[in-house]
Design an enzyme around this catalytic site. Sequence first.
Site, PDB file in Angstrom:
ATOM      1  N   LEU A  33       0.857  -1.199   0.000  1.00 43.80           N
ATOM      2  CA  LEU A  33       0.000   0.000   0.000  1.00 43.80           C
ATOM      3  C   LEU A  33       0.887   1.241   0.000  1.00 43.80           C
ATOM      4  O   LEU A  33       1.607   1.506   0.960  1.00 43.80           O
ATOM      5  CB  LEU A  33      -0.911  -0.005   1.223  1.00 43.80           C
ATOM      6  CG  LEU A  33      -1.741  -1.286   1.433  1.00 43.80           C
ATOM      7  CD1 LEU A  33      -2.677  -1.130   2.630  1.00 43.80           C
ATOM      8  CD2 LEU A  33      -2.526  -1.653   0.169  1.00 43.80           C
ATOM      9  N   ARG A  48       1.979  14.608   6.899  1.00 44.85           N
ATOM     10  CA  ARG A  48       2.805  14.970   8.050  1.00 44.85           C
ATOM     11  C   ARG A  48       4.296  15.047   7.715  1.00 44.85           C
ATOM     12  O   ARG A  48       5.080  15.575   8.496  1.00 44.85           O
ATOM     13  CB  ARG A  48       2.569  13.983   9.192  1.00 44.85           C
ATOM     14  CG  ARG A  48       1.261  14.222   9.934  1.00 44.85           C
ATOM     15  CD  ARG A  48       1.089  13.233  11.068  1.00 44.85           C
ATOM     16  NE  ARG A  48       0.648  11.932  10.593  1.00 44.85           N
ATOM     17  CZ  ARG A  48       0.544  10.854  11.369  1.00 44.85           C
ATOM     18  NH1 ARG A  48       0.903  10.905  12.639  1.00 44.85           N
ATOM     19  NH2 ARG A  48       0.116   9.710  10.869  1.00 44.85           N
ATOM     20  N   GLN A  69      -5.244   3.982  -6.876  1.00 45.89           N
ATOM     21  CA  GLN A  69      -6.298   4.422  -5.964  1.00 45.89           C
ATOM     22  C   GLN A  69      -6.459   5.922  -6.168  1.00 45.89           C
ATOM     23  O   GLN A  69      -5.641   6.721  -5.720  1.00 45.89           O
ATOM     24  CB  GLN A  69      -5.941   4.113  -4.508  1.00 45.89           C
ATOM     25  CG  GLN A  69      -7.057   4.461  -3.518  1.00 45.89           C
ATOM     26  CD  GLN A  69      -6.623   4.299  -2.072  1.00 45.89           C
ATOM     27  OE1 GLN A  69      -5.449   4.370  -1.755  1.00 45.89           O
ATOM     28  NE2 GLN A  69      -7.604   4.100  -1.193  1.00 45.89           N
ATOM     29  N   GLU A  90      -8.512   1.358  15.998  1.00 39.49           N
ATOM     30  CA  GLU A  90      -7.612   2.484  15.725  1.00 39.49           C
ATOM     31  C   GLU A  90      -7.591   3.439  16.914  1.00 39.49           C
ATOM     32  O   GLU A  90      -8.548   3.524  17.693  1.00 39.49           O
ATOM     33  CB  GLU A  90      -8.060   3.226  14.461  1.00 39.49           C
ATOM     34  CG  GLU A  90      -8.006   2.398  13.182  1.00 39.49           C
ATOM     35  CD  GLU A  90      -6.608   1.931  12.856  1.00 39.49           C
ATOM     36  OE1 GLU A  90      -5.655   2.726  13.005  1.00 39.49           O
ATOM     37  OE2 GLU A  90      -6.459   0.760  12.460  1.00 39.49           O
ATOM     38  N   ASN A  99      -0.812  -3.071  16.261  1.00 40.20           N
ATOM     39  CA  ASN A  99      -0.886  -3.577  14.902  1.00 40.20           C
ATOM     40  C   ASN A  99       0.256  -2.976  14.087  1.00 40.20           C
ATOM     41  O   ASN A  99       0.402  -1.757  14.001  1.00 40.20           O
ATOM     42  CB  ASN A  99      -2.238  -3.197  14.295  1.00 40.20           C
ATOM     43  CG  ASN A  99      -2.366  -3.611  12.847  1.00 40.20           C
ATOM     44  OD1 ASN A  99      -1.683  -4.519  12.387  1.00 40.20           O
ATOM     45  ND2 ASN A  99      -3.266  -2.946  12.128  1.00 40.20           N
ATOM     46  N   ASN A 121       5.841   8.278   9.390  1.00 39.20           N
ATOM     47  CA  ASN A 121       4.758   9.198   9.057  1.00 39.20           C
ATOM     48  C   ASN A 121       5.188  10.657   9.066  1.00 39.20           C
ATOM     49  O   ASN A 121       4.450  11.517   8.577  1.00 39.20           O
ATOM     50  CB  ASN A 121       3.595   9.020  10.049  1.00 39.20           C
ATOM     51  CG  ASN A 121       2.889   7.703   9.851  1.00 39.20           C
ATOM     52  OD1 ASN A 121       2.560   7.334   8.725  1.00 39.20           O
ATOM     53  ND2 ASN A 121       2.679   6.970  10.933  1.00 39.20           N
ATOM     54  N   LYS A 128      38.665  17.278 -11.185  1.00 41.74           N
ATOM     55  CA  LYS A 128      37.384  16.973 -11.836  1.00 41.74           C
ATOM     56  C   LYS A 128      37.644  16.534 -13.270  1.00 41.74           C
ATOM     57  O   LYS A 128      38.420  17.165 -13.988  1.00 41.74           O
ATOM     58  CB  LYS A 128      36.476  18.203 -11.824  1.00 41.74           C
ATOM     59  CG  LYS A 128      35.128  17.990 -12.524  1.00 41.74           C
ATOM     60  CD  LYS A 128      34.270  19.238 -12.406  1.00 41.74           C
ATOM     61  CE  LYS A 128      32.898  19.036 -13.040  1.00 41.74           C
ATOM     62  NZ  LYS A 128      32.966  19.062 -14.515  1.00 41.74           N
TER      63      LYS A 128
END
Length: 459
Positions: free
Chosen positions: A10, A17, A74, A156, A171, A229, A352
């Site tokens: 998922l 957040r 979705q 929840e 969970n 999150n 470089k």
Amino acid sequence: MNEEVNVLVLAAGHGSRMKSSVPKVLHSVAGRAMIDWVIDAVKPLTDNKPVTVIGVGAESVAKHVGDHSEFVLQTKQLGTGHAVQQAQERLADKVGVTLIMSGDTPMFRSDTLAEFVKEHQKSNNAVTVLTAMADNPTGYGRIVRADDDTVLKIVEQKDASVTERRIQEINTGVYVFDNQLLFEALAQVKNNNAQGEYYLPDTLDILRKSGHQIGAHTLQDFTESLGVNDRVALSVANRVMYSRINHELMVSGVELMDSQNTYIDADVVIGQDTVVEGGVTILGHTVIGRDNLITSGSRISNSEIGDGNVITTSHIENTIIENNVTIGPYAHLRPDTILKDNVHIGNFVEVKQAMLAKNTKAGHLTYIGNAEVGSDVNVGAGTIFVNYDGVNKYHTKVGDNVFIGSNTKIVAPVTIENETITAAGSTITKDIPMHAMGIARSRQVNKADFWERMPHKEK
């Protein structure tokens, strides 16, 4: 006989957040996007490609994951149950089990998931929940068990009673379902909750009431359950993953002098007896050989480093370093640099798109760009390879056994042949033939008694 295993990831949410324009699952943990960790963890479980549910940032997530997964879309984020329903066309007719997990849970190990699936397959469960014991369960769904220790439901945080909020078993968001029972139960899920969403955990209560057994398997290592999150959780995930990586390196023979302050990405390879001091960051697909010393403050990314090198407080990116090379302090090796055996790059030297052959030395305050430099060359302090005219870049070739005097400016394109010298302070704009010395500077003129002409302050 083992049942067919399907995997559903998922990854449709935005992750508000995180406060980021980047989809949450593409944020990096120890050098890999979170969803990469998840896809890699499930690969050993099945020959079937996982199905990933995408939504916000769907195009960028699908492009990043590529052919490592199949995808379903979705379009509206209406909860985890609704997300799983988007895969119904792909999975509903399959016989076997389906492992469901989130794309923002990068800490799970393949062995843990394999054990979890195996435990489910040995049981008579319609669904098995992967749980963990949390000292602080705030924010997690709680596991509510019956008197016989079977799982009654998952509630929840927002919908939990005061008593349910005291439960410490949480969970993890990872499940194994009997595949066909999963979609039968999903068809009965309602959205009469605080968020107005369709929760996947509600299928457990539906299946239990239909007479099916609901089981749970508890993690031994809580850190595997860590979801991401927000940026705080992302920092925690990075810290845990870097600790895992460092532990594996030390066990394999790498010496990390301050492992808590050493940051080494997951795809880095380091050989035995290499010593890495604290405050070092090694990123990307870097490969480092044996018996190297990398000192504090160094940052190395996407480079190949051989054996016996000493890298002192320097920044190295997309560079190839062979053996017994010394670098720094405060050197900067930029992309497409190649240093052959026994090269020395000293303090405040930048290189470089250049190759330096064996035994060549550039000790101080020098820029080498767009160049091929031969072996046994001495590059004096303050030398500049002038490679850019404001529009185009040009190439310089320096042969073997060349002595470049301090403060030489080499204006490309130019070739300096073998066994030549540039006089200190020269600006070289023409080729120098073999055995010649290039001098390009004004003659010194001394003005006698000039001091007397200068205005002086009164003493």
